[in-house]
Design an enzyme around this catalytic site. Structure first.
Site, mmCIF file in Angstrom:
data_model
loop_
_atom_site.group_PDB
_atom_site.id
_atom_site.type_symbol
_atom_site.label_atom_id
_atom_site.label_comp_id
_atom_site.label_asym_id
_atom_site.label_seq_id
_atom_site.Cartn_x
_atom_site.Cartn_y
_atom_site.Cartn_z
ATOM 1 N N SER A 113 55.492 36.558 37.986
ATOM 2 C CA SER A 113 54.303 37.362 37.696
ATOM 3 C C SER A 113 54.681 38.522 36.781
ATOM 4 O O SER A 113 55.489 39.380 37.149
ATOM 5 C CB SER A 113 53.695 37.901 38.991
ATOM 6 O OG SER A 113 52.714 38.855 38.654
ATOM 7 N N HIS A 121 52.573 33.843 35.296
ATOM 8 C CA HIS A 121 51.376 34.313 36.002
ATOM 9 C C HIS A 121 51.035 35.697 35.436
ATOM 10 O O HIS A 121 51.864 36.608 35.463
ATOM 11 C CB HIS A 121 51.686 34.381 37.498
ATOM 12 C CG HIS A 121 50.533 34.788 38.345
ATOM 13 N ND1 HIS A 121 49.520 33.926 38.700
ATOM 14 C CD2 HIS A 121 50.236 35.980 38.945
ATOM 15 C CE1 HIS A 121 48.655 34.552 39.477
ATOM 16 N NE2 HIS A 121 49.061 35.810 39.626
ATOM 17 N N ASP A 134 48.448 38.842 35.630
ATOM 18 C CA ASP A 134 47.472 39.472 36.531
ATOM 19 C C ASP A 134 46.549 40.406 35.769
ATOM 20 O O ASP A 134 46.989 41.408 35.211
ATOM 21 C CB ASP A 134 48.211 40.282 37.594
ATOM 22 C CG ASP A 134 48.824 39.394 38.648
ATOM 23 O OD1 ASP A 134 48.100 38.552 39.204
ATOM 24 O OD2 ASP A 134 50.033 39.540 38.911
ATOM 25 N N MET A 144 43.530 42.997 36.201
ATOM 26 C CA MET A 144 42.892 43.777 37.273
ATOM 27 C C MET A 144 41.805 44.688 36.728
ATOM 28 O O MET A 144 42.031 45.396 35.743
ATOM 29 C CB MET A 144 43.934 44.643 37.969
ATOM 30 C CG MET A 144 44.986 43.850 38.672
ATOM 31 S SD MET A 144 46.074 44.985 39.531
ATOM 32 C CE MET A 144 47.329 43.844 40.086
ATOM 33 N N HIS A 166 45.239 35.201 36.209
ATOM 34 C CA HIS A 166 44.594 35.524 37.485
ATOM 35 C C HIS A 166 43.620 36.677 37.244
ATOM 36 O O HIS A 166 44.041 37.812 37.003
ATOM 37 C CB HIS A 166 45.709 35.893 38.482
ATOM 38 C CG HIS A 166 45.236 36.313 39.827
ATOM 39 N ND1 HIS A 166 46.088 36.858 40.768
ATOM 40 C CD2 HIS A 166 44.013 36.273 40.412
ATOM 41 C CE1 HIS A 166 45.403 37.133 41.864
ATOM 42 N NE2 HIS A 166 44.145 36.795 41.674
ATOM 43 N N MET A 179 41.424 39.239 38.560
ATOM 44 C CA MET A 179 40.984 40.057 39.711
ATOM 45 C C MET A 179 39.888 40.981 39.194
ATOM 46 O O MET A 179 40.103 42.174 38.953
ATOM 47 C CB MET A 179 42.168 40.838 40.277
ATOM 48 C CG MET A 179 43.122 39.964 41.060
ATOM 49 S SD MET A 179 44.717 40.747 41.351
ATOM 50 C CE MET A 179 45.537 40.282 39.843
ATOM 51 N N MET A 230 45.721 33.932 48.297
ATOM 52 C CA MET A 230 46.431 35.219 48.225
ATOM 53 C C MET A 230 47.169 35.467 49.539
ATOM 54 O O MET A 230 46.601 35.306 50.621
ATOM 55 C CB MET A 230 45.445 36.374 47.987
ATOM 56 C CG MET A 230 44.782 36.403 46.617
ATOM 57 S SD MET A 230 45.918 36.406 45.218
ATOM 58 C CE MET A 230 46.818 37.945 45.478
ATOM 59 N N ASP A 269 50.333 33.634 46.197
ATOM 60 C CA ASP A 269 50.573 34.797 45.331
ATOM 61 C C ASP A 269 50.643 36.043 46.194
ATOM 62 O O ASP A 269 49.674 36.393 46.868
ATOM 63 C CB ASP A 269 49.424 34.902 44.315
ATOM 64 C CG ASP A 269 49.594 36.047 43.333
ATOM 65 O OD1 ASP A 269 50.710 36.582 43.216
ATOM 66 O OD2 ASP A 269 48.592 36.384 42.677
HETATM 67 C C1 DX5 Z 1 48.789 41.049 43.331
HETATM 68 C C2 DX5 Z 1 49.018 40.128 42.166
HETATM 69 C C3 DX5 Z 1 50.276 39.368 42.283
HETATM 70 C C4 DX5 Z 1 51.514 40.227 42.192
HETATM 71 C C5 DX5 Z 1 52.589 39.598 43.018
HETATM 72 O O1 DX5 Z 1 47.597 41.691 43.168
HETATM 73 O O2 DX5 Z 1 47.953 39.205 42.066
HETATM 74 O O3 DX5 Z 1 50.348 38.329 41.316
HETATM 75 O O4 DX5 Z 1 51.977 40.359 40.876
HETATM 76 O O5 DX5 Z 1 53.671 40.455 43.054
HETATM 77 P P1 DX5 Z 1 54.808 40.314 44.169
HETATM 78 O O6 DX5 Z 1 55.399 38.948 43.998
HETATM 79 O O7 DX5 Z 1 55.743 41.420 43.824
HETATM 80 O O8 DX5 Z 1 54.136 40.485 45.487
HETATM 81 ZN ZN ZN Z 2 48.305 37.361 40.845
#
Ligand code: DX5
Ligand code: ZN
Length: 222
Positions: free
Chosen positions: A8, A33, A35, A37, A67, A69, A138, A172
């Site tokens: 990620s 991956h 992310d 947000m 991903h 969010m 998740m 994840d």
């Molecule tokens: C959390 C993200 C994850 C995050 C995971 O909100 O969606 O993808 O990057 O990070 P680790 O592996 O450090 O928990």
């Molecule tokens: Zn993620």
């Protein structure tokens, strides 16, 4: 089921992001991956489409798993598709018509996936099994990297695997050398790891070690 390991990018060193993207690709992980947000959906902000485009520029052959969010992912599908997202993962908790949004993702030539937060009951996915090839369960509350894996989410994976033997089931959050094999035993076959992989001096060795641990769990093939 084919196993996938996905570093990620959230856990990368942003001072040398291009090098970090190459390091993840050189680790022989299966996909990156990324992310995205939106503070209306999680208590944080991260990247936009420009970072997805950077990943495509720096490592064109490294699959981009994005991903979202976001509270309204349906309003941002086009810019992420144009930036090179190859999978778009949509939260079932988002404020949009999920059936319609999944259809639009497909029309854009992108693979759609559904994401389920820890507090959301897995049964809510029943009408969508068969509509997507991939579901992300998740294993932390989304918003931050480096959180502790929530083992209470494991029965959701088993529930899905019993009903959908061919589904790609991803986890994840909090993935590491101990929790990823637990998820594999429950039936997951795709594994995100952010802080665990990016903190390694030798990410390639860590990816190989994870593959070996996963293959020791009977449910998946490497
Ligand atoms: C959390 C993200 C994850 C995050 C995971 O909100 O969606 O993808 O990057 O990070 P680790 O592996 O450090 O928990
Ligand atoms: Zn993620």
């Amino acid at each position: 089921m084919k196993t996938q390991i996905l570093p990620s990018l959230l856990a990368a060193d942003y001072g040398s992001l291009a090098d970090e993207i190459r390091r993840a690709e050189d680790s022989l992980a299966d996909a990156l991956h990324i992310d995205i947000m939106d503070p209306g959906f999680v208590p944080n902000l991260s990247f936009g489409p420009d970072v997805v485009a950077l990943c495509r520029k720096v490592a064109p052959g490294f699959y981009r798993n994005v991903h979202l969010m976001m509270r309204r992912p349906d309003l941002y599908l086009e810019p992420f598709a144009a930036a090179g997202a190859q999978t778009l993962q949509l939260h079932i908790e988002a404020d949009c018509d999920l059936h319609r949004t999944l259809k639009r993702v497909r029309e854009l030539g992108v693979k759609p996936a559904i994401v389920l937060n820890p507090e959301t009951p897995v049964e809510i996915l029943r009408p969508y099994i068969g509509e997507v090839q991939e579901i992300l369960v998740m294993t932390v509350h989304p918003g931050y990297g480096g959180q502790k894996f929530i083992a209470d989410c494991l029965p959701k994976i088993s529930w899905l695997r019993e009903r959908a033997p061919d589904l790609d089931i991803m986890i994840d959050g909090g993935g590491n050398e101990t929790t990823i094999p637990q998820a594999a035993r429950a039936g997951a076959n795709q594994f995100v790891a952010g802080s665990y992989l990016f903190r390694q001096n030798d990410m390639r060795a860590a990816v190989a070690d994870l593959r070996a641990r996963i293959s020791a769990c009977a449910r998946t093939e490497v």
